[in-house]
Scaffold this active site. Structure first.
Site, mmCIF file in Angstrom:
data_model
loop_
_atom_site.group_PDB
_atom_site.id
_atom_site.type_symbol
_atom_site.label_atom_id
_atom_site.label_comp_id
_atom_site.label_asym_id
_atom_site.label_seq_id
_atom_site.Cartn_x
_atom_site.Cartn_y
_atom_site.Cartn_z
ATOM 1 N N GLN A 117 -4.510 -1.289 9.690
ATOM 2 C CA GLN A 117 -4.352 -2.628 9.113
ATOM 3 C C GLN A 117 -4.803 -3.702 10.105
ATOM 4 O OE1 GLN A 117 -3.290 -3.328 5.819
ATOM 5 N NE2 GLN A 117 -4.040 -5.355 6.400
ATOM 6 N N LYS B 128 0.833 -1.207 0.000
ATOM 7 C CA LYS B 128 0.000 0.000 0.000
ATOM 8 C C LYS B 128 0.872 1.262 0.000
ATOM 9 C CE LYS B 128 -3.751 -2.499 2.148
ATOM 10 N NZ LYS B 128 -4.469 -2.908 3.358
ATOM 11 N N ASP C 215 -10.824 2.563 3.769
ATOM 12 C CA ASP C 215 -11.179 1.140 3.660
ATOM 13 C C ASP C 215 -12.704 1.004 3.545
ATOM 14 O OD1 ASP C 215 -9.102 -0.647 3.487
ATOM 15 O OD2 ASP C 215 -8.790 -0.809 5.653
#
Ligand code: NAD
Length: 281
Positions: free
Chosen positions: A98, A54, A121
């Site tokens: 995460q 990412k 997200d």
């Protein structure tokens, strides 16, 4: 094989290139630099790999990119404090925590603390709710990536019968809502569903289960589009999807390979979400 392959790697590269061009334009025209902050806690090896890819993508498209790596023993208050600090940081337009987090941390409470406008997200209930209500907002990256793949092959879900196998909050449910918003007739399947019956009627099958080769090739309706979100490792160390690929490819018109299908799209769509979040400020 009769099906054509959907090249997710190529489409993901195209999405990243489009984001990169847009970042340059935003910088020139508005002096705005989109920023992505990634929070990683502890030493989960898979998380480290994901965060690295990412960050690499964020740097490639020209974002301001920052990673906060906290010790495995970090307290809830410590991580919450960091999320609040990032919510208030004007350089940061996207925040990603995460998962999975170490056991002592309450992931749900932390995800709830992220400002929904920076929730790239799109797992916050506000963004999930907006999708459910058919309102604009940030969309979860993997299902958004599937929609982009469908667009690339010129498949319009409108009036088509779509079957989504799996109902997780990360993939299955938002996938079904995105297809519904695109005017498909959507069926969501799970462990209690009659998979051969439902899949046999589908113009589009999206498998997001996590069970290697659960969807048998022989179930596919001739000419259907097959999207395999599953990423499973066999005992021999090979990556396989949720669909029996070779047999399904005999009947489908288009199919995603695993790896190289949906997988690369997730990070690319994260870049697109961060750009969208930056634009809305
Ligand atoms: P999950 O375990 O949270 O959800 C799986 C869903 O499948 C559940 O809703 C369950 O009801 C359903 N299910 C399980 N067994 C079933 C069966 N036998 N028949 C019908 N339905 C069944 O998983 P997830 O997070 O949604 O991920 C699904 C798969 O997609 C995994 O292989 C995961 O690795 C992969 N994945 C890939 C990406 C990507 O490509 N970037 C992103 C997320 C997940």
């Amino acid at each position: 094989m009769t099906a054509r392959l959907i090249d997710g790697k190529a489409v993901a590269a195209k999405v990243r290139a489009q984001v990169k061009a847009e970042v340059a334009r935003l910088k020139d025209e508005r002096g705005l630099l989109p920023g992505l902050a990634v929070v990683r806690v502890g030493e989960d090896p898979a998380s480290k790999t994901y965060v690295t890819s990412k960050r690499k993508a964020a740097e490639e498209v020209g974002f301001y990119s920052v990673e906060h790596h906290l010790d495995a023993s970090a307290s809830q208050a410590e991580v919450l404090g960091l999320v609040r600090q990032l919510n208030a940081d004007a350089r940061v337009h996207g925040i990603l925590v995460q998962l999975p987090l170490p056991r002592q941390l309450d992931s749900e409470a932390l995800l709830l603390a992220i400002d929904p406008a920076k929730d790239v997200d799109a797992f916050h209930p506000v963004n999930a709710g907006r999708l459910f209500q058919g309102k604009p907002g940030l969309r979860p990256c993997t299902p958004a990536g599937v929609m982009r793949l469908l667009e690339e092959i010129g498949f319009s879900p409108a009036a088509k019968k779509a079957v989504v196998v799996g109902r997780s909050n990360i993939v299955g449910r938002p996938m079904a809502m995105l297809l519904l918003a695109a005017d498909a007739t959507v069926t969501i399947c799970h462990r209690k569903s009659d998979l051969p019956l439902e899949i046999g009627q589908a113009d589009l099958v999206v498998a997001a289960v996590g069970v290697p080769r659960l969807v048998k090739g022989a179930w596919i309706k001739p000419g259907a589009v097959v999207i395999d979100v599953g990423i499973n490792r066999t005992p021999e160390g090979k990556l396989v999807g949720d669909v029996e690929f070779e047999a399904a490819a005999q009947l489908a018109s288009w199919i995603t390979p695993v790896p190289g299908g949906v997988g690369p799209m997730t990070v690319a769509m994260l870049m697109q979400n961060t750009l969208a979040a930056a634009r809305s400020f």
